[in-house]
Design an enzyme around this catalytic site. Structure first.
Site, mmCIF file in Angstrom:
data_model
loop_
_atom_site.group_PDB
_atom_site.id
_atom_site.type_symbol
_atom_site.label_atom_id
_atom_site.label_comp_id
_atom_site.label_asym_id
_atom_site.label_seq_id
_atom_site.Cartn_x
_atom_site.Cartn_y
_atom_site.Cartn_z
ATOM 1 C CG HIS A 98 -2.322 0.539 0.819
ATOM 2 N ND1 HIS A 98 -3.487 0.198 1.475
ATOM 3 C CD2 HIS A 98 -2.707 1.393 -0.165
ATOM 4 C CE1 HIS A 98 -4.503 0.815 0.925
ATOM 5 N NE2 HIS A 98 -4.060 1.558 -0.075
ATOM 6 C CG ASP A 125 -6.413 -0.510 4.337
ATOM 7 O OD1 ASP A 125 -6.296 -1.503 5.069
ATOM 8 O OD2 ASP A 125 -5.443 0.085 3.836
ATOM 9 C CG HIS A 127 -4.473 -1.787 8.673
ATOM 10 N ND1 HIS A 127 -4.603 -2.810 7.752
ATOM 11 C CD2 HIS A 127 -4.102 -2.366 9.842
ATOM 12 C CE1 HIS A 127 -4.301 -3.958 8.337
ATOM 13 N NE2 HIS A 127 -4.007 -3.718 9.601
ATOM 14 C CG ASP A 129 -2.629 2.193 5.453
ATOM 15 O OD1 ASP A 129 -2.272 1.505 6.419
ATOM 16 O OD2 ASP A 129 -3.010 1.695 4.377
ATOM 17 C CG HIS A 142 2.441 -1.399 4.597
ATOM 18 N ND1 HIS A 142 2.000 -2.694 4.398
ATOM 19 C CD2 HIS A 142 2.721 -1.319 5.911
ATOM 20 C CE1 HIS A 142 2.016 -3.345 5.551
ATOM 21 N NE2 HIS A 142 2.458 -2.537 6.476
ATOM 22 C CG ASP A 227 -5.018 -3.298 1.975
ATOM 23 O OD1 ASP A 227 -4.998 -4.539 2.045
ATOM 24 O OD2 ASP A 227 -4.122 -2.581 2.466
ATOM 25 C CG ASP A 229 -5.841 -5.129 5.024
ATOM 26 O OD1 ASP A 229 -6.645 -4.230 4.742
ATOM 27 O OD2 ASP A 229 -4.710 -4.889 5.482
ATOM 28 C CD GLU A 272 -0.152 -4.141 1.786
ATOM 29 O OE1 GLU A 272 0.402 -5.254 1.906
ATOM 30 O OE2 GLU A 272 0.378 -3.072 2.153
#
Length: 308
Positions: A98, A125, A127, A129, A142, A227, A229, A272
């Site tokens: 990412h 995502d 997260h 980030d 990332h 992403d 995830d 990712e």
């Protein structure tokens, strides 16, 4: 459906974290048939191949931050690639971790500024980030792209963010792993955040549609960063940052179908993907299917696939 000119940009970025494997992502997407999927929907496809970072000083990795100089090289190269590709079509960045979004979003923002339009970012995502090199405990870059392209301080040595994305133009959906530093920073920001509890209680269409209405009202351009995830690891195992409780396949397709219906998406990251962790290509195929949904594939058009 309006035909688009899709420009595939291979971004085998593997410098944003210590666990190797994302450099194989772009070719996994190609093997999973991303070109054929988009062409079957009536789009033209131009594949620019895999990029390389701009020249940079070799990293020693003696400090906390991992592969800082290489990531700076990638940021510079991908920002230029995004800005140039948006002149001719819709760039689709095939990642790559990412940290590639430091460059892809910054370049998209530069193009939007030249076009006299605001840039909005949809961040799908687990997260946020939203770290900076000063706040990250892991040292993995990332976890910093949103901090970078919204203009947070602390990115010394990185290309200057000439056109930072206003915080209120960023919408995050799917959050379920946010550390204390990021949470405190977000609480003081105007970024729109929707964690998985909010999605569980209210559904995913409402917050997405409200954000897209703002984009449309502002005549904005929309960069989408997807992403792996964002998805639950039970359906998308090929990622080094698995967090249980992610979006289902159906929720993810709904997001992509709504994006297509809006007609607002102007650039896309697929990030990712670590094929080394995949199961017979199932995550790569799912991400290609989601990309196809975002570009017009309907429920009845989806292929039936067996992984046995």
């Amino acid at each position: 459906m309006t035909s688009q000119h899709c420009i595939l940009i291979g971004a085998p970025v593997d410098s944003g974290k210590r666990r190797a494997g994302c450099l194989m992502g772009p070719d996994a997407y190609r093997t999973a048939g991303i070109t054929e999927a988009l062409q079957s929907l009536g789009h033209t496809v131009e594949d620019l191949g895999n990029q390389i970072p701009d020249d940079h000083v070799e990293d020693t990795n003696e400090g906390v931050i991992f592969a800082r100089n290489e990531t700076i090289g990638w940021t510079s190269r991908l920002a230029k690639a995004a800005e140039n590709a948006l002149e001719r079509g819709m760039p689709v960045f095939l990642g790559g971790d990412h940290s590639l979004s430091l460059g892809s979003v910054a370049g998209a923002a530069n193009h939007a500024a030249k076009a006299g339009r605001p840039l909005f970012v949809l961040w799908l995502d687990a997260h946020t980030d939203f770290h900076t090199p000063q706040t990250t405990d892991s040292g993995n870059l990332h976890g910093t792209p949103v901090g970078y392209f919204t203009g947070r301080k602390g990115f010394d040595g990185f290309p200057e963010v000439v056109n930072p994305v206003p915080q209120e133009n960023v919408c995050m959906i799917g959050l379920r792993s946010v550390d204390t530093q990021e949470r405190l920073a977000l609480e003081g920001s105007s970024i729109l955040t929707h964690d998985m509890r909010h999605i569980d209680e209210n559904g995913i269409a409402g917050p997405l549609n409200r954000f897209l209405e703002r984009v449309a009202q502002a005549n904005g351009m929309l960069h989408v960063s997807l992403d792996v995830d964002f998805l639950d690891p039970s359906v998308a195992p090929a990622v080094g940052t698995t967090v249980p409780g992610g979006a289902t396949v159906r929720e993810a397709h709904l997001v992509c179908e709504i994006l297509h219906d809006s007609g607002l998406m102007t650039s896309l990251d697929l990030v990712e993907l670590n094929p080394f962790l995949d199961e017979r290509g199932r995550t790569a195929h799912l991400m290609v299917d989601l990309c196809a949904s975002a570009l017009g594939r309907r429920v009845f058009d989806r292929p039936t696939r067996s992984y046995q």
